[in-house]
Design a protein around this motif. Structure first.
Motif, mmCIF file in Angstrom:
data_model
loop_
_atom_site.group_PDB
_atom_site.id
_atom_site.type_symbol
_atom_site.label_atom_id
_atom_site.label_comp_id
_atom_site.label_asym_id
_atom_site.label_seq_id
_atom_site.Cartn_x
_atom_site.Cartn_y
_atom_site.Cartn_z
ATOM 1 N N ILE A 122 0.818 -1.132 0.065
ATOM 2 C CA ILE A 122 -0.023 -0.034 0.187
ATOM 3 C C ILE A 122 0.767 1.132 -0.073
ATOM 4 O O ILE A 122 1.732 1.475 0.850
ATOM 5 N N LYS A 123 0.991 2.200 -1.253
ATOM 6 C CA LYS A 123 1.664 3.014 -1.335
ATOM 7 C C LYS A 123 1.653 4.220 -0.067
ATOM 8 O O LYS A 123 2.533 4.721 0.375
ATOM 9 N N GLU A 124 0.386 4.779 0.189
ATOM 10 C CA GLU A 124 0.009 5.455 1.206
ATOM 11 C C GLU A 124 0.467 5.088 2.721
ATOM 12 O O GLU A 124 0.787 6.039 3.228
ATOM 13 N N LEU A 125 0.662 3.979 2.641
ATOM 14 C CA LEU A 125 0.771 3.673 4.227
ATOM 15 C C LEU A 125 1.966 3.012 4.740
ATOM 16 O O LEU A 125 2.430 2.576 5.741
ATOM 17 N N ARG A 126 2.734 2.336 3.486
ATOM 18 C CA ARG A 126 3.903 1.527 3.451
ATOM 19 C C ARG A 126 3.433 -0.027 4.424
ATOM 20 O O ARG A 126 3.992 -0.161 5.362
ATOM 21 N N LEU A 127 2.208 -0.292 4.226
ATOM 22 C CA LEU A 127 1.715 -1.660 4.950
ATOM 23 C C LEU A 127 1.239 -2.238 3.573
ATOM 24 O O LEU A 127 1.358 -2.013 2.522
ATOM 25 N N LEU A 128 1.203 -3.810 3.863
ATOM 26 C CA LEU A 128 0.638 -4.611 3.240
ATOM 27 C C LEU A 128 -0.862 -4.923 3.083
ATOM 28 O O LEU A 128 -1.527 -4.705 4.246
ATOM 29 N N ALA A 129 -1.339 -5.141 1.848
ATOM 30 C CA ALA A 129 -2.880 -5.250 1.707
ATOM 31 C C ALA A 129 -3.216 -6.783 2.399
ATOM 32 O O ALA A 129 -2.527 -7.564 1.978
ATOM 33 N N ARG A 130 -4.448 -6.752 3.132
ATOM 34 C CA ARG A 130 -4.660 -8.102 3.626
ATOM 35 C C ARG A 130 -4.893 -8.972 2.358
ATOM 36 O O ARG A 130 -5.700 -8.624 1.670
ATOM 37 N N SER A 131 -4.403 -10.114 2.281
ATOM 38 C CA SER A 131 -4.609 -11.179 1.230
ATOM 39 C C SER A 131 -4.028 -12.554 1.453
ATOM 40 O O SER A 131 -3.450 -12.682 2.694
ATOM 41 N N ILE A 132 -4.409 -13.458 0.698
ATOM 42 C CA ILE A 132 -4.057 -14.790 0.914
ATOM 43 C C ILE A 132 -3.732 -15.247 -0.394
ATOM 44 O O ILE A 132 -4.198 -15.231 -1.455
ATOM 45 N N PHE A 133 -2.522 -16.212 -0.452
ATOM 46 C CA PHE A 133 -1.886 -16.669 -1.709
ATOM 47 C C PHE A 133 -1.653 -18.234 -0.815
ATOM 48 O O PHE A 133 -1.140 -18.420 -0.185
ATOM 49 N N VAL A 134 -2.163 -19.056 -2.127
ATOM 50 C CA VAL A 134 -1.926 -20.538 -1.897
ATOM 51 C C VAL A 134 -0.829 -20.725 -3.230
ATOM 52 O O VAL A 134 -1.244 -20.666 -4.189
ATOM 53 N N ILE A 135 0.272 -21.313 -2.928
ATOM 54 C CA ILE A 135 1.054 -21.837 -4.037
ATOM 55 C C ILE A 135 1.448 -23.229 -3.849
ATOM 56 O O ILE A 135 1.850 -24.030 -2.761
ATOM 57 N N ASP A 136 1.402 -23.975 -4.987
ATOM 58 C CA ASP A 136 1.765 -25.606 -4.933
ATOM 59 C C ASP A 136 3.067 -25.616 -4.855
ATOM 60 O O ASP A 136 3.937 -24.843 -4.808
ATOM 61 N N LYS A 137 3.458 -26.789 -4.885
ATOM 62 C CA LYS A 137 4.911 -27.535 -4.696
ATOM 63 C C LYS A 137 5.632 -27.174 -5.939
ATOM 64 O O LYS A 137 6.883 -26.907 -6.101
#
Length: 168
Positions: A122-137
């Motif tokens: 997040i450019k304005e806050l220098r935080l990360l936006a809440r999110s989920i990622f699943v990555i396989d093997k």
């Protein structure tokens, strides 16, 4: 482009949006003992990456504790990572205080490598936006959730369901 708000105000996400089917981009974050950690460090495992703005807030704390509980039932082939821009020392203090042992907390505070690689800085806050990622093997992204309002919870059940599909 993903539209995300923080307390109902639109924010600008830096980096590239990741979608299911993409090869997971590499990144470098810091472990709680200040060692660099990359995507390759968990190669051969299924990764559930839970992204939060700060562990010291209610929703982020709940999200991390929820995935910590779920991690026990996911098996040894799954690595659950929580990434925020909190300092590694603060993450270590939080995990000890909350008795979180099944999730690795990682810090993107140094250069927002993860945030920009996955399009959640997040450019304005220098935080990360809440999110989920699943990555396989094989490093393929199989599930993505960019939570539209950063202060809301993600869909825990869908993320866990996706991980369980990959473990069968």
């Amino acid at each position: 482009m993903v539209n995300v708000t923080f307390k109902e105000n639109p924010v600008t996400l830096l980096g590239t949006e990741v979608t299911a089917g993409d090869k997971a981009p590499d990144f470098t974050v810091l472990s709680n003992d200040l060692k660099p950690v990359t995507l390759n460090d968990s190669k051969g495992k299924i990764r559930l990456i839970s992204v939060v703005p700060s562990l010291d807030t209610g929703v982020c704390s709940e999200q991390t504790r929820k995935f910590n509980e779920e991690a026990l039932s996911l098996g040894d082939d799954v690595e659950v990572l929580t990434i925020s821009v909190d300092l590694p020392f603060a993450q270590a203090r939080w995990t000890a205080a909350e008795d979180v042992k099944n999730v690795k907390t990682l810090s993107d505070h140094r250069d927002l490598s993860f945030g920009e690689a996955f399009g959640v800085a997040i450019k304005e806050l220098r935080l990360l936006a809440r999110s989920i990622f699943v990555i396989d093997k094989d490093d393929k992204v199989t599930y993505v959730e960019y939570v539209q309002e950063v202060t809301n919870h993600p869909d825990y059940a869908k993320a866990i369901e996706e991980v369980k599909k990959l473990t069968n």
